[in-house]
Scaffold this motif. Structure first.
Motif, PDB file in Angstrom:
ATOM      1  N   LEU A   1       4.488   2.818   4.135  1.00  0.00           N
ATOM      2  CA  LEU A   1       4.412   3.642   2.931  1.00  0.00           C
ATOM      3  C   LEU A   1       5.587   3.360   1.999  1.00  0.00           C
ATOM      4  O   LEU A   1       5.416   3.211   0.776  1.00  0.00           O
ATOM      5  CB  LEU A   1       4.386   5.124   3.317  1.00  0.00           C
ATOM      6  N   GLU A   2       6.778   3.280   2.563  1.00  0.00           N
ATOM      7  CA  GLU A   2       7.955   3.011   1.743  1.00  0.00           C
ATOM      8  C   GLU A   2       7.903   1.609   1.143  1.00  0.00           C
ATOM      9  O   GLU A   2       8.305   1.399  -0.010  1.00  0.00           O
ATOM     10  CB  GLU A   2       9.216   3.211   2.575  1.00  0.00           C
ATOM     11  N   ASP A   3       7.390   0.641   1.904  1.00  0.00           N
ATOM     12  CA  ASP A   3       7.237  -0.714   1.374  1.00  0.00           C
ATOM     13  C   ASP A   3       6.264  -0.745   0.203  1.00  0.00           C
ATOM     14  O   ASP A   3       6.384  -1.580  -0.703  1.00  0.00           O
ATOM     15  CB  ASP A   3       6.753  -1.669   2.467  1.00  0.00           C
ATOM     16  N   ALA A   4       5.281   0.168   0.230  1.00  0.00           N
ATOM     17  CA  ALA A   4       4.300   0.251  -0.855  1.00  0.00           C
ATOM     18  C   ALA A   4       4.831   1.026  -2.060  1.00  0.00           C
ATOM     19  O   ALA A   4       4.137   1.151  -3.076  1.00  0.00           O
ATOM     20  CB  ALA A   4       3.014   0.894  -0.354  1.00  0.00           C
ATOM     21  N   GLY A   5       6.047   1.559  -1.937  1.00  0.00           N
ATOM     22  CA  GLY A   5       6.631   2.303  -3.043  1.00  0.00           C
ATOM     23  C   GLY A   5       6.264   3.765  -3.086  1.00  0.00           C
ATOM     24  O   GLY A   5       6.538   4.447  -4.085  1.00  0.00           O
ATOM     25  N   VAL A   6       5.646   4.276  -2.021  1.00  0.00           N
ATOM     26  CA  VAL A   6       5.295   5.697  -1.965  1.00  0.00           C
ATOM     27  C   VAL A   6       6.572   6.505  -1.706  1.00  0.00           C
ATOM     28  O   VAL A   6       7.312   6.215  -0.766  1.00  0.00           O
ATOM     29  CB  VAL A   6       4.262   5.972  -0.855  1.00  0.00           C
TER      30      VAL A   6
ATOM     31  N   ALA B   1      -2.884   7.833   0.021  1.00  0.00           N
ATOM     32  CA  ALA B   1      -1.776   7.151  -0.649  1.00  0.00           C
ATOM     33  C   ALA B   1      -1.984   5.643  -0.629  1.00  0.00           C
ATOM     34  O   ALA B   1      -1.764   4.954  -1.637  1.00  0.00           O
ATOM     35  CB  ALA B   1      -0.452   7.514   0.025  1.00  0.00           C
ATOM     36  N   GLY B   2      -2.423   5.118   0.520  1.00  0.00           N
ATOM     37  CA  GLY B   2      -2.658   3.682   0.628  1.00  0.00           C
ATOM     38  C   GLY B   2      -3.779   3.197  -0.259  1.00  0.00           C
ATOM     39  O   GLY B   2      -3.682   2.119  -0.879  1.00  0.00           O
ATOM     40  N   GLU B   3      -4.862   3.975  -0.339  1.00  0.00           N
ATOM     41  CA  GLU B   3      -5.991   3.572  -1.181  1.00  0.00           C
ATOM     42  C   GLU B   3      -5.614   3.593  -2.664  1.00  0.00           C
ATOM     43  O   GLU B   3      -5.986   2.699  -3.425  1.00  0.00           O
ATOM     44  CB  GLU B   3      -7.181   4.496  -0.920  1.00  0.00           C
ATOM     45  N   ILE B   4      -4.897   4.629  -3.072  1.00  0.00           N
ATOM     46  CA  ILE B   4      -4.488   4.715  -4.479  1.00  0.00           C
ATOM     47  C   ILE B   4      -3.560   3.562  -4.834  1.00  0.00           C
ATOM     48  O   ILE B   4      -3.706   2.917  -5.889  1.00  0.00           O
ATOM     49  CB  ILE B   4      -3.807   6.069  -4.755  1.00  0.00           C
ATOM     50  N   HIS B   5      -2.602   3.270  -3.957  1.00  0.00           N
ATOM     51  CA  HIS B   5      -1.675   2.176  -4.230  1.00  0.00           C
ATOM     52  C   HIS B   5      -2.402   0.837  -4.313  1.00  0.00           C
ATOM     53  O   HIS B   5      -2.048  -0.018  -5.144  1.00  0.00           O
ATOM     54  CB  HIS B   5      -0.602   2.113  -3.144  1.00  0.00           C
ATOM     55  N   HIS B   6      -3.403   0.643  -3.459  1.00  0.00           N
ATOM     56  CA  HIS B   6      -4.133  -0.631  -3.473  1.00  0.00           C
ATOM     57  C   HIS B   6      -4.867  -0.833  -4.792  1.00  0.00           C
ATOM     58  O   HIS B   6      -4.855  -1.942  -5.342  1.00  0.00           O
ATOM     59  CB  HIS B   6      -5.120  -0.678  -2.308  1.00  0.00           C
ATOM     60  N   VAL B   7      -5.503   0.200  -5.297  1.00  0.00           N
ATOM     61  CA  VAL B   7      -6.286   0.071  -6.536  1.00  0.00           C
ATOM     62  C   VAL B   7      -5.390   0.094  -7.769  1.00  0.00           C
ATOM     63  O   VAL B   7      -5.598  -0.647  -8.725  1.00  0.00           O
ATOM     64  CB  VAL B   7      -7.341   1.197  -6.610  1.00  0.00           C
ATOM     65  N   TRP B   8      -4.370   0.959  -7.736  1.00  0.00           N
ATOM     66  CA  TRP B   8      -3.462   1.108  -8.882  1.00  0.00           C
ATOM     67  C   TRP B   8      -2.023   0.952  -8.389  1.00  0.00           C
ATOM     68  O   TRP B   8      -1.297   1.942  -8.225  1.00  0.00           O
ATOM     69  CB  TRP B   8      -3.649   2.478  -9.531  1.00  0.00           C
ATOM     70  N   PRO B   9      -1.547  -0.259  -8.159  1.00  0.00           N
ATOM     71  CA  PRO B   9      -0.216  -0.463  -7.572  1.00  0.00           C
ATOM     72  C   PRO B   9       0.935   0.030  -8.443  1.00  0.00           C
ATOM     73  O   PRO B   9       2.048   0.189  -7.941  1.00  0.00           O
ATOM     74  CB  PRO B   9      -0.150  -1.986  -7.370  1.00  0.00           C
ATOM     75  N   ASP B  10       0.699   0.255  -9.737  1.00  0.00           N
ATOM     76  CA  ASP B  10       1.776   0.703 -10.616  1.00  0.00           C
ATOM     77  C   ASP B  10       1.886   2.229 -10.718  1.00  0.00           C
ATOM     78  O   ASP B  10       2.793   2.746 -11.367  1.00  0.00           O
ATOM     79  CB  ASP B  10       1.587   0.126 -12.025  1.00  0.00           C
ATOM     80  N   LYS B  11       0.971   2.951 -10.114  1.00  0.00           N
ATOM     81  CA  LYS B  11       1.049   4.409 -10.175  1.00  0.00           C
ATOM     82  C   LYS B  11       2.205   4.922  -9.329  1.00  0.00           C
ATOM     83  O   LYS B  11       2.510   4.374  -8.258  1.00  0.00           O
ATOM     84  CB  LYS B  11      -0.258   5.052  -9.684  1.00  0.00           C
ATOM     85  N   SER B  12       2.827   6.000  -9.784  1.00  0.00           N
ATOM     86  CA  SER B  12       3.840   6.693  -8.993  1.00  0.00           C
ATOM     87  C   SER B  12       3.137   7.648  -8.032  1.00  0.00           C
ATOM     88  O   SER B  12       2.337   8.484  -8.457  1.00  0.00           O
ATOM     89  CB  SER B  12       4.780   7.468  -9.913  1.00  0.00           C
ATOM     90  N   ILE B  13       3.441   7.528  -6.731  1.00  0.00           N
ATOM     91  CA  ILE B  13       2.793   8.353  -5.708  1.00  0.00           C
ATOM     92  C   ILE B  13       3.873   9.086  -4.921  1.00  0.00           C
ATOM     93  O   ILE B  13       4.788   8.461  -4.377  1.00  0.00           O
ATOM     94  CB  ILE B  13       1.940   7.504  -4.754  1.00  0.00           C
TER      95      ILE B  13
END
Length: 268
Positions: free
Chosen positions: A104-109, A66-78
């Motif tokens: 995780l919650e701060d990252a929008g997951v 989840a962290g890696e995906i958010h870092h590369v694509w911050p606009d994706k819904s996870i």
């Protein structure tokens, strides 16, 4: 020792260290390097094209992915889903779980915990294709791609005859304090395959040193063997390149109450 093809291999001592397997993308079951790279490239392209990602399993693999995906694509819904009521299920400190959840919650997951899916996604893990699934609690999740982030399986199904009895129902090999199999004084097991400790490479290295020492002792005719001393629970879970948190195992001089929890995030 006899192989599946019937070949007999003579050995004075046997060390079982065949590790474990895990669903892709944490591990791949493709042996050929070229095809393994192609598998990763294909999955990366599918992930890049997806707007909504479902990760099933909120353990270390799911959290890290989840962290890696958010870092590369911050606009994706996870969406990170697990049947457990908390992230990082297992014998870890409450402070560690709280910190990971906060990041995780701060990252929008989006976390969906405590309720399994009524049915598995209709697509294969890592394949692009929009679908909707529902949890037993009635929550619907629509995603374009999903990954299975749970399910470690020890590579022990090759064992037969006298060694098969050491396999537990979950496939792990039961060992004693000296890392020997019960009733098999010349057979040892270590690493992911064994019940000796948590499944971490650092712990496997410590076990290997104990096994080597005990084999040398047996070869010298000694009966007093060394016990493997677990350092206790320890883990490091990254969330992207600047986040994450960990729990240190105790050292030889620490008591169990002195284990510490550390977080890592930008600016700290």
């Amino acid at each position: 020792m006899v192989t599946g093809s019937g070949q007999e291999i003579a050995a004075d001592y046997i060390v079982l260290a065949t590790g474990s397997r895990y669903p892709f993308p944490a591990k791949t079951d493709i042996v050929d390097t070229h095809h393994a790279h192609e598998q990763v490239r294909k999955t990366h392209q599918a992930l890049a094209a997806a707007d909504r990602v479902l990760l099933i399993g909120a353990g270390p693999v799911g959290i890290e992915l989840a962290g890696e995906i958010h870092h590369v694509w911050p606009d994706k819904s996870i969406v990170l889903l697990d049947t457990a009521e908390e992230v990082l299920g297992g014998p870890y400190k409450a402070e560690l779980k709280t910190e990971l959840r906060r990041q995780l919650e701060d990252a929008g997951v989006r976390l969906l915990l405590g309720s399994p899916l009524l049915q598995a996604p209709p697509t294969e893990p890592g394949d692009l294709g929009t679908f909707t699934v529902t949890t037993e609690a009635g929550t619907q999740v629509t995603a374009d791609i999903w990954f299975r982030c749970y399910g470690v399986v020890p590579n022990s199904d090759f064992l037969g005859d006298s060694l098969a009895s050491a396999r537990r129902s979950d496939g792990f090999i039961e060992v004693g304090p000296t890392l020997q199999l019960a009733g098999q004084p010349t057979v040892f097991a270590l690493g992911d395959l064994s019940t000796a400790d948590a499944k971490m490479a650092g712990f496997a290295s410590l076990q290997a040193a104990v096994v080597a020492d005990n084999i040398n002792r047996l070869a010298d005719g000694q009966t007093d063997l060394a016990d493997y001393q677990s350092m206790g629970v320890g883990i490091a879970v990254p969330i992207g390149p600047t986040g994450g948190a960990g729990q240190f195992p105790r050292t030889r001089r620490q008591s169990s109450g002195e284990r510490s929890c550390r977080s890592s995030r930008a600016g700290t």
